[in-house]
Design a protein around this motif. Structure first.
Motif, PDB file in Angstrom:
ATOM      1  N   THR A  63     -11.084  -3.757   2.796  1.00  0.00           N
ATOM      2  CA  THR A  63     -11.962  -3.314   1.711  1.00  0.00           C
ATOM      3  C   THR A  63     -13.231  -2.699   2.294  1.00  0.00           C
ATOM      4  N   THR A  71     -13.098   2.697   6.782  1.00  0.00           N
ATOM      5  CA  THR A  71     -12.312   1.475   6.795  1.00  0.00           C
ATOM      6  C   THR A  71     -11.154   1.672   7.762  1.00  0.00           C
ATOM      7  N   ILE A 145     -13.068   0.978  -1.713  1.00  0.00           N
ATOM      8  CA  ILE A 145     -11.745   0.356  -1.694  1.00  0.00           C
ATOM      9  C   ILE A 145     -11.948  -1.132  -1.943  1.00  0.00           C
ATOM     10  N   GLU A 146     -11.440  -1.613  -3.046  1.00  0.00           N
ATOM     11  CA  GLU A 146     -11.640  -3.005  -3.439  1.00  0.00           C
ATOM     12  C   GLU A 146     -10.355  -3.799  -3.267  1.00  0.00           C
ATOM     13  N   ALA A 147     -10.504  -5.121  -3.194  1.00  0.00           N
ATOM     14  CA  ALA A 147      -9.347  -5.993  -3.009  1.00  0.00           C
ATOM     15  C   ALA A 147      -8.301  -5.733  -4.097  1.00  0.00           C
ATOM     16  N   ASP A 149      -6.560  -2.960  -4.315  1.00  0.00           N
ATOM     17  CA  ASP A 149      -6.277  -1.520  -4.378  1.00  0.00           C
ATOM     18  C   ASP A 149      -5.128  -1.177  -3.427  1.00  0.00           C
ATOM     19  N   ALA A 169      -5.159  -3.441  -0.133  1.00  0.00           N
ATOM     20  CA  ALA A 169      -6.525  -3.716   0.304  1.00  0.00           C
ATOM     21  C   ALA A 169      -6.804  -5.221   0.296  1.00  0.00           C
ATOM     22  N   GLU A 171      -9.871  -8.322   1.676  1.00  0.00           N
ATOM     23  CA  GLU A 171     -11.204  -8.592   2.204  1.00  0.00           C
ATOM     24  C   GLU A 171     -11.093  -9.372   3.504  1.00  0.00           C
TER      25      GLU A 171
END
Length: 209
Positions: A63, A71, A145-147, A149, A169, A171
């Motif tokens: 993320t 990333t 980009i979030e968890a 995704d 994705a 964390e």
């Protein structure tokens, strides 16, 4: 009467000859079709590519927000074929710039740089992409980009074939990197919270002793 008989005979012979020619043409057509089918089968087998042998297990992407601007994608590349496979480049749906990177020791620090020659996966073996090691570096993020995704990744191999997969994705604080003054990247220092937590653990161990 005799002239009519000869004419009838000639017509019969001509008809028989035409029938024979038609039969031969039909046989020749079947033979050509069979040959064409055989060529397709042989050609299909000969056209096997590196992508046919390459898979990626447990692909994931770290993320990140647009402030970080970058990333990385990780996973395990597996080559089930009889020939080596080389990953030469990559593209993702998260950015227009993705590079193949490795971590190397430079002046006493782990620094990230582009992997010369790409990632080579020998026949029948694996190549791990992991934090702190080889990875796909995604630069110039335009959206966070979030968890949860999903990012689509396309690898281009040495023979020109491509392999596409989806990375989920997650964390994590593993493999924190930052750019150094020379334009490379180095492993980040532990966060203040992590340092405090480590100190607390050491104090507890000392008290127990």
């Amino acid at each position: 009467m005799r002239a009519n008989t000869h004419r009838s005979s000639r017509l019969a012979l001509a008809a028989t000859a035409l029938a024979a020619v038609a039969a031969l043409s039909a046989c020749g057509g079947d033979s050509e079709a069979d040959t064409a089918e055989d060529v397709k089968v042989v050609g299909g087998q000969a056209a096997a590519t590196g992508a046919d042998s390459l898979t990626i297990e447990d692909p994931w992407v770290k993320t990140a927000d647009t402030k970080a601007g970058m990333t990385a994608v990780f996973g395990t590349l597996t080559n089930d074929g009889d020939a080596d496979v080389v990953v030469e480049s990559a593209k993702t749906s998260a950015s227009d710039t993705t590079e193949l990177h490795e971590m190397v020791m430079k002046d006493g620090a782990m620094v990230m740089q582009e992997k010369a020659g790409g990632f080579s996966i020998p026949a029948g073996s694996e190549h791990e992409l992991a934090p702190g090691g080889d990875h796909l570096m995604v630069l110039n993020l335009t959206e966070p980009i979030e968890a949860g995704d999903e990012v689509t990744v396309r690898l281009t191999l040495g023979d020109g074939s491509t392999e596409e997969f989806t990375a989920l994705a997650k964390e994590t604080t593993a493999g924190e990197e930052k750019y150094d003054e020379d334009g490379g990247m180095e492993m980040g220092e532990p966060s203040e919270d992590a340092t405090d937590e480590m100190g607390d653990e050491m104090d507890m161990e000392g008290a127990q002793e």
